[in-house]
Design a protein around this motif. Structure first.
Motif, PDB file in Angstrom:
ATOM      1  N   GLY A  63     -25.196 -24.562  -8.307  1.00 16.68           N
ATOM      2  CA  GLY A  63     -25.820 -23.540  -9.137  1.00 16.68           C
ATOM      3  C   GLY A  63     -27.315 -23.726  -9.325  1.00 16.68           C
ATOM      4  N   ARG A  64     -27.864 -22.850 -10.136  1.00 17.41           N
ATOM      5  CA  ARG A  64     -29.312 -22.789 -10.348  1.00 17.41           C
ATOM      6  C   ARG A  64     -29.773 -23.879 -11.307  1.00 17.41           C
ATOM      7  N   THR A  65     -30.884 -24.513 -10.971  1.00 18.54           N
ATOM      8  CA  THR A  65     -31.525 -25.514 -11.818  1.00 18.54           C
ATOM      9  C   THR A  65     -33.035 -25.297 -11.757  1.00 18.54           C
ATOM     10  N   PRO A  66     -33.798 -25.922 -12.660  1.00 16.26           N
ATOM     11  CA  PRO A  66     -35.257 -25.793 -12.552  1.00 16.26           C
ATOM     12  C   PRO A  66     -35.786 -26.278 -11.211  1.00 16.26           C
ATOM     13  N   ARG A  67     -35.140 -27.280 -10.623  1.00 16.11           N
ATOM     14  CA  ARG A  67     -35.606 -27.828  -9.353  1.00 16.11           C
ATOM     15  C   ARG A  67     -35.426 -26.840  -8.207  1.00 16.11           C
ATOM     16  N   ASN A  68     -34.261 -26.162  -8.161  1.00 20.36           N
ATOM     17  CA  ASN A  68     -33.963 -25.318  -6.996  1.00 20.36           C
ATOM     18  C   ASN A  68     -34.191 -23.831  -7.238  1.00 20.36           C
ATOM     19  N   GLU A  69     -34.830 -23.480  -8.325  1.00 17.72           N
ATOM     20  CA  GLU A  69     -35.020 -22.085  -8.718  1.00 17.72           C
ATOM     21  C   GLU A  69     -35.539 -21.214  -7.580  1.00 17.72           C
ATOM     22  N   VAL A  70     -36.496 -21.727  -6.816  1.00 14.76           N
ATOM     23  CA  VAL A  70     -37.114 -20.935  -5.751  1.00 14.76           C
ATOM     24  C   VAL A  70     -36.099 -20.547  -4.680  1.00 14.76           C
ATOM     25  N   GLY A  76     -38.541 -15.542   2.035  1.00 16.35           N
ATOM     26  CA  GLY A  76     -39.895 -15.680   2.556  1.00 16.35           C
ATOM     27  C   GLY A  76     -40.788 -16.578   1.728  1.00 16.35           C
ATOM     28  N   HIS A  77     -40.216 -17.200   0.690  1.00 16.72           N
ATOM     29  CA  HIS A  77     -40.989 -18.130  -0.133  1.00 16.72           C
ATOM     30  C   HIS A  77     -40.696 -19.570   0.292  1.00 16.72           C
ATOM     31  N   VAL A  78     -41.563 -20.463  -0.142  1.00 16.92           N
ATOM     32  CA  VAL A  78     -41.480 -21.877   0.231  1.00 16.92           C
ATOM     33  C   VAL A  78     -40.827 -22.676  -0.892  1.00 16.92           C
ATOM     34  N   TYR A  79     -39.825 -23.450  -0.540  1.00 19.43           N
ATOM     35  CA  TYR A  79     -39.172 -24.364  -1.484  1.00 19.43           C
ATOM     36  C   TYR A  79     -39.546 -25.785  -1.085  1.00 19.43           C
ATOM     37  N   VAL A  80     -40.225 -26.490  -1.986  1.00 21.74           N
ATOM     38  CA  VAL A  80     -40.647 -27.864  -1.733  1.00 21.74           C
ATOM     39  C   VAL A  80     -39.949 -28.776  -2.736  1.00 21.74           C
ATOM     40  N   TYR A  81     -39.330 -29.840  -2.224  1.00 23.50           N
ATOM     41  CA  TYR A  81     -38.719 -30.814  -3.134  1.00 23.50           C
ATOM     42  C   TYR A  81     -39.244 -32.213  -2.842  1.00 23.50           C
ATOM     43  N   GLY A  95     -32.155 -15.059   3.233  1.00 23.27           N
ATOM     44  CA  GLY A  95     -31.006 -14.375   2.654  1.00 23.27           C
ATOM     45  C   GLY A  95     -31.417 -13.433   1.539  1.00 23.27           C
ATOM     46  N   PRO A  96     -30.470 -12.695   0.985  1.00 18.92           N
ATOM     47  CA  PRO A  96     -30.792 -11.724  -0.062  1.00 18.92           C
ATOM     48  C   PRO A  96     -31.263 -12.386  -1.348  1.00 18.92           C
ATOM     49  N   ASP A  97     -32.125 -11.691  -2.065  1.00 22.12           N
ATOM     50  CA  ASP A  97     -32.631 -12.169  -3.349  1.00 22.12           C
ATOM     51  C   ASP A  97     -31.454 -12.432  -4.293  1.00 22.12           C
ATOM     52  N   GLY A  98     -31.442 -13.611  -4.925  1.00 17.17           N
ATOM     53  CA  GLY A  98     -30.391 -13.950  -5.865  1.00 17.17           C
ATOM     54  C   GLY A  98     -29.309 -14.839  -5.290  1.00 17.17           C
ATOM     55  N   ARG A  99     -29.296 -15.020  -3.963  1.00 13.05           N
ATOM     56  CA  ARG A  99     -28.293 -15.891  -3.336  1.00 13.05           C
ATOM     57  C   ARG A  99     -29.015 -17.024  -2.613  1.00 13.05           C
ATOM     58  N   ALA A 100     -28.813 -18.232  -3.092  1.00 18.29           N
ATOM     59  CA  ALA A 100     -29.620 -19.362  -2.629  1.00 18.29           C
ATOM     60  C   ALA A 100     -29.268 -19.814  -1.221  1.00 18.29           C
ATOM     61  N   SER A 101     -30.230 -19.758  -0.327  1.00 21.31           N
ATOM     62  CA  SER A 101     -30.106 -20.369   1.002  1.00 21.31           C
ATOM     63  C   SER A 101     -31.520 -20.640   1.492  1.00 21.31           C
ATOM     64  N   LEU A 147     -47.152 -26.483  -3.944  1.00 25.34           N
ATOM     65  CA  LEU A 147     -46.949 -25.318  -3.090  1.00 25.34           C
ATOM     66  C   LEU A 147     -45.544 -24.736  -3.217  1.00 25.34           C
ATOM     67  N   ASP A 148     -44.719 -25.310  -4.085  1.00 24.62           N
ATOM     68  CA  ASP A 148     -43.385 -24.770  -4.321  1.00 24.62           C
ATOM     69  C   ASP A 148     -43.500 -23.331  -4.837  1.00 24.62           C
ATOM     70  N   GLY A 149     -42.795 -22.412  -4.201  1.00 29.92           N
ATOM     71  CA  GLY A 149     -42.844 -21.009  -4.602  1.00 29.92           C
ATOM     72  C   GLY A 149     -43.890 -20.184  -3.876  1.00 29.92           C
TER      73      GLY A 149
END
Length: 216
Positions: A63-70, A76-81, A95-101, A147-149
């Motif tokens: 599920g969603r957490t502050p870390r994986n929110e992006v 088309g956005h960048v997720y940096v961990y 993938g579609p907005d709202g479904r994390a991949s 650069l996250d997000g």
């Protein structure tokens, strides 16, 4: 004669597809990192797909957490961990907005700005090693959580942008188990979701998951 790579920016629609379609299609694309010292251009040669709620190897599996929110979009956005207390890794949300991949960028060839990448990757023995592995890639491109997000589909001026490049034909793409993933997520029969340009010297070596030893 080598064809000149297409510099047309990738559209958001490119990323608004299932992760297993986007991941292999990213091979051969160009990632441009604009730094205060100048641009660095990377040709992507290795990636891994992570499919959120369907994938126990994904950061978004529970599920969603502050870390994986992006990761939950828009695409088309960048997720940096940050991992192991020392390394950053860079992903592209799809993938579609709202479904994390997202697709982890594992390796690439620096085709422009190598002199800038070398300053950040002093341990690299040659230019083929500058971005050979996800942490090395992020280090070479000066990518961190700041650069996250970032919107990689934004107009020119964004610090990270994806260009069309020269896609690698499907018959030159290999796939197999993801590197260093534990448990069911590391089962290559179920999740052969690492994709790479066959025989490319910038691709990182496969390593199975090995539990980290606790420090005494």
């Amino acid at each position: 004669m080598i064809a000149t790579p297409d510099r047309t920016p990738l559209s958001r629609a490119f990323f608004d597809r299932p992760v297993l379609e986007v991941a292999p299609d990213l091979l051969g694309r160009l990632l441009v990192r604009t730094t205060p010292d100048g641009p660095i251009t990377l040709r992507l040669t290795e990636v891994e797909a992570y499919d959120g709620p369907n994938d126990p190897g994904s950061h978004a599996y529970r599920g969603r957490t502050p870390r994986n929110e992006v990761m939950f979009g828009p695409p088309g956005h960048v997720y940096v961990y940050f991992t192991y207390g020392m390394w950053h890794c860079m992903n592209l949300v799809c993938g579609p907005d709202g479904r994390a991949s997202a697709v982890l960028l594992r390796a690439g060839e620096v085709i422009e700005g190598a002199e800038l990448a070398r300053k950040r990757r002093l341990s690299a023995r040659n230019d083929k090693e500058l971005a050979k592995g996800p942490a090395r890639l992020a280090t070479a491109l000066d990518v961190d959580r700041a650069l996250d997000g970032t919107d990689a589909c934004a107009p020119e001026g964004s610090p990270l942008r994806l260009l069309t490049g020269t896609p690698i034909p499907s018959d030159q793409v290999s796939n197999g188990p993801r590197t260093g993933v534990a448990g069911e997520g590391g089962n290559g029969d179920v999740h052969p979701w690492r994709f790479w340009a066959a025989d490319d010297p910038t691709v990182s070596p496969y390593r199975a998951h090995a539990p980290r030893r606790s420090r005494s």
